[in-house]
Design a protein around this motif. Structure first.
Motif, PDB file in Angstrom:
ATOM      1  N   ALA A  35     -18.545 -72.296  36.607  1.00 36.32           N
ATOM      2  CA  ALA A  35     -18.731 -71.061  37.377  1.00 36.32           C
ATOM      3  C   ALA A  35     -19.541 -70.049  36.575  1.00 36.32           C
ATOM      4  O   ALA A  35     -20.390 -69.336  37.128  1.00 36.32           O
ATOM      5  CB  ALA A  35     -17.368 -70.471  37.745  1.00 36.32           C
ATOM      6  N   PHE A  36     -19.300 -69.992  35.286  1.00 37.91           N
ATOM      7  CA  PHE A  36     -20.046 -69.064  34.431  1.00 37.91           C
ATOM      8  C   PHE A  36     -21.537 -69.391  34.455  1.00 37.91           C
ATOM      9  O   PHE A  36     -22.381 -68.499  34.599  1.00 37.91           O
ATOM     10  CB  PHE A  36     -19.512 -69.151  32.997  1.00 37.91           C
ATOM     11  CG  PHE A  36     -20.202 -68.211  32.045  1.00 37.91           C
ATOM     12  CD1 PHE A  36     -19.748 -66.920  31.875  1.00 37.91           C
ATOM     13  CD2 PHE A  36     -21.317 -68.627  31.314  1.00 37.91           C
ATOM     14  CE1 PHE A  36     -20.380 -66.047  30.999  1.00 37.91           C
ATOM     15  CE2 PHE A  36     -21.963 -67.769  30.443  1.00 37.91           C
ATOM     16  CZ  PHE A  36     -21.486 -66.469  30.279  1.00 37.91           C
ATOM     17  N   VAL A  37     -21.845 -70.684  34.336  1.00 38.74           N
ATOM     18  CA  VAL A  37     -23.254 -71.097  34.332  1.00 38.74           C
ATOM     19  C   VAL A  37     -23.916 -70.775  35.664  1.00 38.74           C
ATOM     20  O   VAL A  37     -25.022 -70.214  35.719  1.00 38.74           O
ATOM     21  CB  VAL A  37     -23.365 -72.599  34.017  1.00 38.74           C
ATOM     22  CG1 VAL A  37     -24.788 -73.091  34.253  1.00 38.74           C
ATOM     23  CG2 VAL A  37     -22.957 -72.865  32.568  1.00 38.74           C
ATOM     24  N   ILE A  38     -23.229 -71.104  36.752  1.00 38.79           N
ATOM     25  CA  ILE A  38     -23.826 -70.903  38.075  1.00 38.79           C
ATOM     26  C   ILE A  38     -24.017 -69.419  38.377  1.00 38.79           C
ATOM     27  O   ILE A  38     -25.096 -68.993  38.801  1.00 38.79           O
ATOM     28  CB  ILE A  38     -22.954 -71.560  39.153  1.00 38.79           C
ATOM     29  CG1 ILE A  38     -22.937 -73.084  38.976  1.00 38.79           C
ATOM     30  CG2 ILE A  38     -23.456 -71.186  40.550  1.00 38.79           C
ATOM     31  CD1 ILE A  38     -21.928 -73.777  39.849  1.00 38.79           C
ATOM     32  N   VAL A  39     -22.995 -68.615  38.150  1.00 32.42           N
ATOM     33  CA  VAL A  39     -23.032 -67.209  38.563  1.00 32.42           C
ATOM     34  C   VAL A  39     -23.801 -66.347  37.566  1.00 32.42           C
ATOM     35  O   VAL A  39     -24.751 -65.636  37.939  1.00 32.42           O
ATOM     36  CB  VAL A  39     -21.599 -66.664  38.752  1.00 32.42           C
ATOM     37  CG1 VAL A  39     -21.654 -65.176  39.109  1.00 32.42           C
ATOM     38  CG2 VAL A  39     -20.885 -67.442  39.844  1.00 32.42           C
ATOM     39  N   THR A 155     -23.642 -63.732  45.977  1.00 30.67           N
ATOM     40  CA  THR A 155     -24.244 -64.899  46.630  1.00 30.67           C
ATOM     41  C   THR A 155     -24.172 -66.120  45.729  1.00 30.67           C
ATOM     42  O   THR A 155     -23.871 -67.237  46.186  1.00 30.67           O
ATOM     43  CB  THR A 155     -25.704 -64.600  47.000  1.00 30.67           C
ATOM     44  OG1 THR A 155     -25.762 -63.435  47.826  1.00 30.67           O
ATOM     45  CG2 THR A 155     -26.318 -65.773  47.733  1.00 30.67           C
ATOM     46  N   LEU A 156     -24.456 -65.913  44.432  1.00 34.06           N
ATOM     47  CA  LEU A 156     -24.336 -67.033  43.484  1.00 34.06           C
ATOM     48  C   LEU A 156     -22.889 -67.491  43.381  1.00 34.06           C
ATOM     49  O   LEU A 156     -22.616 -68.685  43.167  1.00 34.06           O
ATOM     50  CB  LEU A 156     -24.864 -66.614  42.116  1.00 34.06           C
ATOM     51  CG  LEU A 156     -26.359 -66.868  41.813  1.00 34.06           C
ATOM     52  CD1 LEU A 156     -26.673 -68.349  41.834  1.00 34.06           C
ATOM     53  CD2 LEU A 156     -27.250 -66.135  42.789  1.00 34.06           C
ATOM     54  N   GLY A 157     -21.952 -66.558  43.535  1.00 41.76           N
ATOM     55  CA  GLY A 157     -20.539 -66.940  43.523  1.00 41.76           C
ATOM     56  C   GLY A 157     -20.200 -67.850  44.686  1.00 41.76           C
ATOM     57  O   GLY A 157     -19.439 -68.818  44.538  1.00 41.76           O
ATOM     58  N   ILE A 158     -20.755 -67.557  45.855  1.00 37.10           N
ATOM     59  CA  ILE A 158     -20.527 -68.415  47.021  1.00 37.10           C
ATOM     60  C   ILE A 158     -21.141 -69.794  46.800  1.00 37.10           C
ATOM     61  O   ILE A 158     -20.545 -70.826  47.143  1.00 37.10           O
ATOM     62  CB  ILE A 158     -21.114 -67.748  48.282  1.00 37.10           C
ATOM     63  CG1 ILE A 158     -20.341 -66.465  48.595  1.00 37.10           C
ATOM     64  CG2 ILE A 158     -21.052 -68.705  49.468  1.00 37.10           C
ATOM     65  CD1 ILE A 158     -20.925 -65.655  49.721  1.00 37.10           C
ATOM     66  N   ILE A 159     -22.344 -69.805  46.213  1.00 39.54           N
ATOM     67  CA  ILE A 159     -22.980 -71.095  45.916  1.00 39.54           C
ATOM     68  C   ILE A 159     -22.104 -71.909  44.968  1.00 39.54           C
ATOM     69  O   ILE A 159     -21.909 -73.127  45.147  1.00 39.54           O
ATOM     70  CB  ILE A 159     -24.369 -70.868  45.292  1.00 39.54           C
ATOM     71  CG1 ILE A 159     -25.319 -70.283  46.340  1.00 39.54           C
ATOM     72  CG2 ILE A 159     -24.943 -72.178  44.738  1.00 39.54           C
ATOM     73  CD1 ILE A 159     -26.673 -69.909  45.794  1.00 39.54           C
ATOM     74  N   GLY A 160     -21.543 -71.232  43.942  1.00 41.18           N
ATOM     75  CA  GLY A 160     -20.659 -71.927  43.012  1.00 41.18           C
ATOM     76  C   GLY A 160     -19.424 -72.474  43.706  1.00 41.18           C
ATOM     77  O   GLY A 160     -18.975 -73.597  43.417  1.00 41.18           O
ATOM     78  N   THR A 187     -13.078 -69.873  41.662  1.00 36.60           N
ATOM     79  CA  THR A 187     -13.296 -69.054  40.463  1.00 36.60           C
ATOM     80  C   THR A 187     -14.716 -68.508  40.432  1.00 36.60           C
ATOM     81  O   THR A 187     -14.953 -67.379  40.002  1.00 36.60           O
ATOM     82  CB  THR A 187     -13.033 -69.885  39.191  1.00 36.60           C
ATOM     83  OG1 THR A 187     -11.699 -70.377  39.215  1.00 36.60           O
ATOM     84  CG2 THR A 187     -13.212 -69.030  37.941  1.00 36.60           C
ATOM     85  N   ALA A 188     -15.662 -69.285  40.904  1.00 40.15           N
ATOM     86  CA  ALA A 188     -17.050 -68.821  40.949  1.00 40.15           C
ATOM     87  C   ALA A 188     -17.187 -67.606  41.862  1.00 40.15           C
ATOM     88  O   ALA A 188     -17.945 -66.680  41.569  1.00 40.15           O
ATOM     89  CB  ALA A 188     -17.960 -69.949  41.427  1.00 40.15           C
ATOM     90  N   THR A 189     -16.457 -67.590  42.967  1.00 41.27           N
ATOM     91  CA  THR A 189     -16.495 -66.439  43.867  1.00 41.27           C
ATOM     92  C   THR A 189     -15.949 -65.201  43.175  1.00 41.27           C
ATOM     93  O   THR A 189     -16.482 -64.090  43.333  1.00 41.27           O
ATOM     94  CB  THR A 189     -15.680 -66.734  45.139  1.00 41.27           C
ATOM     95  OG1 THR A 189     -16.150 -67.944  45.733  1.00 41.27           O
ATOM     96  CG2 THR A 189     -15.809 -65.600  46.131  1.00 41.27           C
ATOM     97  N   ILE A 190     -14.893 -65.383  42.409  1.00 41.57           N
ATOM     98  CA  ILE A 190     -14.330 -64.253  41.662  1.00 41.57           C
ATOM     99  C   ILE A 190     -15.345 -63.718  40.662  1.00 41.57           C
ATOM    100  O   ILE A 190     -15.520 -62.502  40.523  1.00 41.57           O
ATOM    101  CB  ILE A 190     -13.036 -64.690  40.945  1.00 41.57           C
ATOM    102  CG1 ILE A 190     -11.958 -65.043  41.961  1.00 41.57           C
ATOM    103  CG2 ILE A 190     -12.540 -63.578  40.015  1.00 41.57           C
ATOM    104  CD1 ILE A 190     -10.705 -65.608  41.353  1.00 41.57           C
TER     105      ILE A 190
END
Length: 246
Positions: A35-39, A155-160, A187-190
């Protein structure tokens, strides 16, 4: 040092971490390298594509203003302008020349230099207002870097989250890992919504406020310098500029 910004960041972390514990997710549930990498990296990549290099560098230079904004003292500035007007009335505009070497601010030095040189008030106003607008435009663009990051991060959180759920769907045959996989996906959304609303967007708003305050001080300075160039009474100058302090 801006204590409110520091308190706000501490409370934001307390709200996020404390809420995770109280809801039963635990602190470990908030950590996800994927999630860290994606967001975080994804948000940084998006803003780098959007932003010119000069603007990004300026954004990195002024980010410290969130916690340590430039010192402002409107009363001291008014007092200095009134002192200059008294000197100009007693010694003439050339009497202000000795003040130039003591000025650290380029905008202030340029304005006073024009007064000493005997420039017309309209020319002083036009020149300084153009420079003020240029400075303000540059700094607002830099503040919008963090605003843009605050827009991209959710938006990146949703993608994650979607990527995480895709991974879960591929492992439906293993029910034991479904709960953990779904939790990791969200977790990515958070990360996205939390970083945007607790850090990035408030930072952008704080920077815009600091920039607006600086612009107000410079507008007051322009009015004061023009009044000196026009030979106005120091008391009238002080009364006029005091309106900016409210």
């Amino acid at each position: 040092m801006d204590r409110l910004s520091i308190i706000g960041v501490v409370l934001a972390l307390a709200a996020l971490l404390g809420g995770s514990v109280l809801k039963g997710a635990g602190l470990a549930g908030l950590w996800s390298p994927a999630a860290f990498v994606i967001v975080i990296l994804g948000t940084l990549a998006a803003i780098l594509v959007q932003t010119p290099m000069s603007t990004f560098r300026r954004a990195m230079a002024i980010v410290r203003w969130v916690f340590q904004p430039p010192a402002r003292d409107g009363k001291a500035l008014v007092a200095r302008i009134v002192d200059w007007s008294n000197v100009a009335r007693r010694q003439g505009l050339l009497g202000l020349e000795v003040e130039l070497d003591m000025l650290q601010d380029d905008f202030l030095r340029k304005g006073l230099q024009m007064v000493v040189d005997g420039s017309e008030p309209d020319a002083i106003r036009q020149t300084l207002e153009i420079e003020l607008e240029s400075h303000q435009h540059r700094d607002i663009a830099a503040a919008k870097v963090f605003e843009g990051m605050g827009i991209y991060a959710p938006t990146l959180g949703i993608i994650g989250a979607v990527l995480g759920l895709m991974s879960v769907m591929k492992n439906l045959a293993d029910p034991g890992h479904l709960g953990h996989g779904i939790a990791a996906a969200f977790t990515a959304t958070i990360y996205g919504i939390g970083s945007a609303n607790l850090l990035l967007l408030p930072m952008a708003a704080k920077l815009k406020g600091v920039i607006a305050g600086q612009a107000l001080d410079r507008e007051m300075l322009i009015e004061g310098l023009i009044a000196i160039a026009q030979g106005e009474n120091p008391r009238n100058i002080e009364a006029r500029l005091s309106g900016y302090l409210h």
